[in-house]
Design an enzyme around this catalytic site. Sequence first.
Site, short mmCIF file in Angstrom:
data_model
loop_
_atom_site.label_atom_id
_atom_site.label_comp_id
_atom_site.label_asym_id
_atom_site.label_seq_id
_atom_site.Cartn_x
_atom_site.Cartn_y
_atom_site.Cartn_z
N CYS A 115 1.59 7.40 9.06
CA CYS A 115 0.91 6.48 9.97
C CYS A 115 1.54 6.52 11.36
CB CYS A 115 0.95 5.06 9.42
SG CYS A 115 -0.18 4.77 8.03
N ASP B 102 -8.40 -1.32 -12.35
CA ASP B 102 -8.46 -2.71 -11.89
C ASP B 102 -8.59 -3.68 -13.07
OD1 ASP B 102 -8.37 -1.88 -9.28
OD2 ASP B 102 -10.52 -1.99 -8.96
#
Length: 375
Positions: free
Chosen positions: A193, A139
């Site tokens: 999914c 990050d």
Amino acid sequence: MNESICYQQLAQQIEQWAIDLGFTGFGICDTDLSQHEAAFQQWLDNGYHGGMEYMARHGMMRARPNELLPGTLRVISVRLDYLPPDALIVSTMKEPTNAYISRYATGRDYHKIMRNRLKKLQQKIETQVEGLIARPFVDSAPILERPLAEKAGLGWVGKHTLILNQDVGSFFFLGELLVSIPLPVSEPVKEQCGSCVACITICPTQAIVEPYVVDGRRCLSYITIEKFGEIPVEFRKAMGNRIYGCDDCQLICPWNKFAQASSEDDFKPRKDLHSPQLLSLFAWDEATFLKRTEGSPIRRIGHERWLRNIAVALGNAPYEEAIVQALKDKREEVSELVQEHIDWAIAQQQEKTNSINRKTLRMLKAVERGMPAHQ
């Protein structure tokens, strides 16, 4: 690199080093993310990054790791599980006078932990590769880490835009090590999914505007962590008792039934942050806040936004005279920003007691008429 070691063998050795360093997932991919550039640009054009100006600051460099670090040929993507014990029990969210803090933030800040381990991994590779160009990221740079993780086979991007893994769900951190050697790449996994839209349905603010697209401006994680200034009134009731982040889309995900508690001591919940009372946290002055959040990702929002978020949560809590008094007492010692949220919270508490009074009055009148009190 020693001539006796081929890249395939080196990749296997790097994976073992990564495991030895405590990483729970490993994969390798090339640097081509061109297929993601159009979608990323559209996301920016829609303003879905909100006040996160850094998302747009470097243009398409986020999709071009070899521009971020010239000479990069491969990206090593790693996973580190963080789920604390009993974290899938959502009892805290059902206790409106307690504070809910996103599960990733109840322990120690992961950034330094992962970066230090990636640096050690880099140093091990350097013993085998002369003149290695490498750089670790957690990050900490303009890079699309989730598409890279997906390409490296760590999982697939779910409809909530987080990486999902069929064996461990989504409660894990990601990190990258850019390297200048042509290691063999991993095989991506198939998206699984299916027709499930549980994460879209459960989102308190409907921030998942379509499958695989999140309007950050509506996301409670963005609102409670990234956003400066006032919290839009339209989202305050939806916050409930969430004061730092939101895990709803992960908690509802069927794949997270496979999530396992992390063995990392650093990620175990701190006593003060596991399921604390809102009033206790609201009483912290800045010195206490800084002390209790030392080494925690929570510290980055600062004391002012901490109080801002808690004030909203107290407004959403059931009526208590102690809550109203605490809000009034705190109002005299905080910034105008926090005062505005305290005023909102007091008004919400007042509305609750007015509602209670109206209900009591109806019951008394019903009794007077000889009718059952519940009518």
